[in-house]
Design a protein around this motif. Structure first.
Motif, PDB file in Angstrom:
ATOM      1  N   GLU A 230      -8.669   6.846  -1.122  1.00  0.00           N
ATOM      2  CA  GLU A 230      -7.451   6.229  -0.603  1.00  0.00           C
ATOM      3  C   GLU A 230      -7.787   5.022   0.262  1.00  0.00           C
ATOM      4  O   GLU A 230      -7.089   3.998   0.220  1.00  0.00           O
ATOM      5  CB  GLU A 230      -6.657   7.263   0.206  1.00  0.00           C
TER       6      GLU A 230
ATOM      7  N   SER B  35       2.330   2.026  -3.291  1.00  0.00           N
ATOM      8  CA  SER B  35       1.472   2.278  -4.455  1.00  0.00           C
ATOM      9  C   SER B  35       0.407   3.345  -4.211  1.00  0.00           C
ATOM     10  O   SER B  35       0.388   4.367  -4.898  1.00  0.00           O
ATOM     11  CB  SER B  35       0.799   0.973  -4.899  1.00  0.00           C
ATOM     12  N   VAL B  36      -0.468   3.172  -3.231  1.00  0.00           N
ATOM     13  CA  VAL B  36      -1.627   4.061  -3.112  1.00  0.00           C
ATOM     14  C   VAL B  36      -1.617   4.955  -1.883  1.00  0.00           C
ATOM     15  O   VAL B  36      -2.337   5.952  -1.834  1.00  0.00           O
ATOM     16  CB  VAL B  36      -2.939   3.249  -3.124  1.00  0.00           C
TER      17      VAL B  36
ATOM     18  N   ASP C  31      -8.826   2.130  -2.109  1.00  0.00           N
ATOM     19  CA  ASP C  31      -7.647   1.619  -2.812  1.00  0.00           C
ATOM     20  C   ASP C  31      -6.760   0.795  -1.880  1.00  0.00           C
ATOM     21  O   ASP C  31      -6.216  -0.247  -2.258  1.00  0.00           O
ATOM     22  CB  ASP C  31      -6.836   2.777  -3.390  1.00  0.00           C
ATOM     23  N   ASP C  32      -6.611   1.277  -0.657  1.00  0.00           N
ATOM     24  CA  ASP C  32      -5.774   0.582   0.327  1.00  0.00           C
ATOM     25  C   ASP C  32      -6.334  -0.804   0.627  1.00  0.00           C
ATOM     26  O   ASP C  32      -5.588  -1.784   0.668  1.00  0.00           O
ATOM     27  CB  ASP C  32      -5.691   1.428   1.596  1.00  0.00           C
TER      28      ASP C  32
ATOM     29  N   SER D 131       0.830  -1.204   0.000  1.00  0.00           N
ATOM     30  CA  SER D 131       0.000   0.000   0.000  1.00  0.00           C
ATOM     31  C   SER D 131       0.861   1.249   0.000  1.00  0.00           C
ATOM     32  O   SER D 131       0.630   2.184  -0.775  1.00  0.00           O
ATOM     33  CB  SER D 131      -0.925  -0.007   1.218  1.00  0.00           C
TER      34      SER D 131
END
Length: 257
Positions: free
Chosen positions: A73, A27-28, A76-77, A24
């Motif tokens: 977020e 990336s995000v 996405d996580d 995580s």
């Protein structure tokens, strides 16, 4: 550099938790120091034990909102966790629970009206009105016309019969698409459910920017599995601005009536 996670190495799901955190943050996730929360540990343990992940996802959503993390977020996580565990995507039920928890946490944090829309990460209509007022004032002092130099890019993805969690997921997807397409320096707002606006300068690249935005919306909808929650295809168009701020406010009001 990852955040400290004070968990004994023998704890269940420790390896999955650390893989999730590393992936995580790589990336995000935007702020490595605030990733860990006991709610993340609980979700990793539930997934590793093949238990229902929805209750833990709710806790995680609540914790993320309390920490000021946006809904995009947070979604996405959580998707990173399920991929780290070998799943193609997070289950819809868990995404819904995450969104519900995030909504409760966000409501607990808010103590007054805001110029920011927490679901999309964009501004509110009040924010856009304020920015337009500044723009019209500057143009008037310079003896120029806002309508000649600026326009609004409008996005309408509204679809009927969306419940609150679906609405949040859709708003998060469109908000991220707009930020990816236009970046900083362009006032953006969610005007109503499924309706968004970006203030842009007129120029030769304006049409190309609209085409790029359409592509980004499609890609983001696929990534977040919300394509079925949107009007297909999304309506994206350029709206001319009037010559006065008062008429511009009337225009924004009329767009979602």
């Amino acid at each position: 550099m990852t955040s400290e996670v004070n968990i004994p190495s023998a704890a269940p799901a420790f390896a999955l938790l650390r893989r999730w955190e590393a992936a995580s943050i790589g990336s995000v996730w935007r702020r490595p120091g605030d990733w860990f929360t006991p709610a993340a540990e609980a979700l990793a343990e539930a997934l590793d034990s093949r238990l229902d992940t929805a209750p833990a996802a709710y806790r995680l959503g609540f914790a993320r909102a309390e920490s000021g993390v946006g809904i995009t977020e947070a979604i996405d996580d959580m998707a990173v966790l399920f991929r780290a565990a070998g799943y193609e995507a997070a289950p819809i039920r868990s995404i819904r629970s995450l969104c519900e928890g995030w909504t409760e946490g966000d409501a607990a944090q808010r103590i007054g009206p805001s110029m920011n829309d927490p679901e999309s990460g964009l501004g509110t209509q009040e924010y856009l009105v304020a920015r337009l007022e500044e723009l019209y004032g500057t143009s008037e002092r310079a003896g120029s016309l806002v309508s000649s130099a600026y326009a609004l890019v409008l996005v309408d993805v509204a679809a009927a019969h969306t419940d609150p969690w679906q609405r949040m997921a859709r708003n998060a997807a469109i908000g991220q698409s707009l930020r990816d397409a236009y970046g900083k320096g362009h006032p953006m707002a969610r005007l109503a459910d499924g309706l968004y606006a970006v203030l842009v300068e007129r120029g030769p690249d304006m049409g190309r920017g609209v085409a790029d935005l359409r592509d980004r919306i499609s890609r983001r909808a696929t990534q977040m599995r919300v394509g079925n929650l949107m009007r297909q295809p999304p309506r994206v168009w350029i709206e001319s601005l009037p010559d006065s701020h008062d008429y511009a406010v009337d225009l924004l009001d009329s767009l979602h009536r």
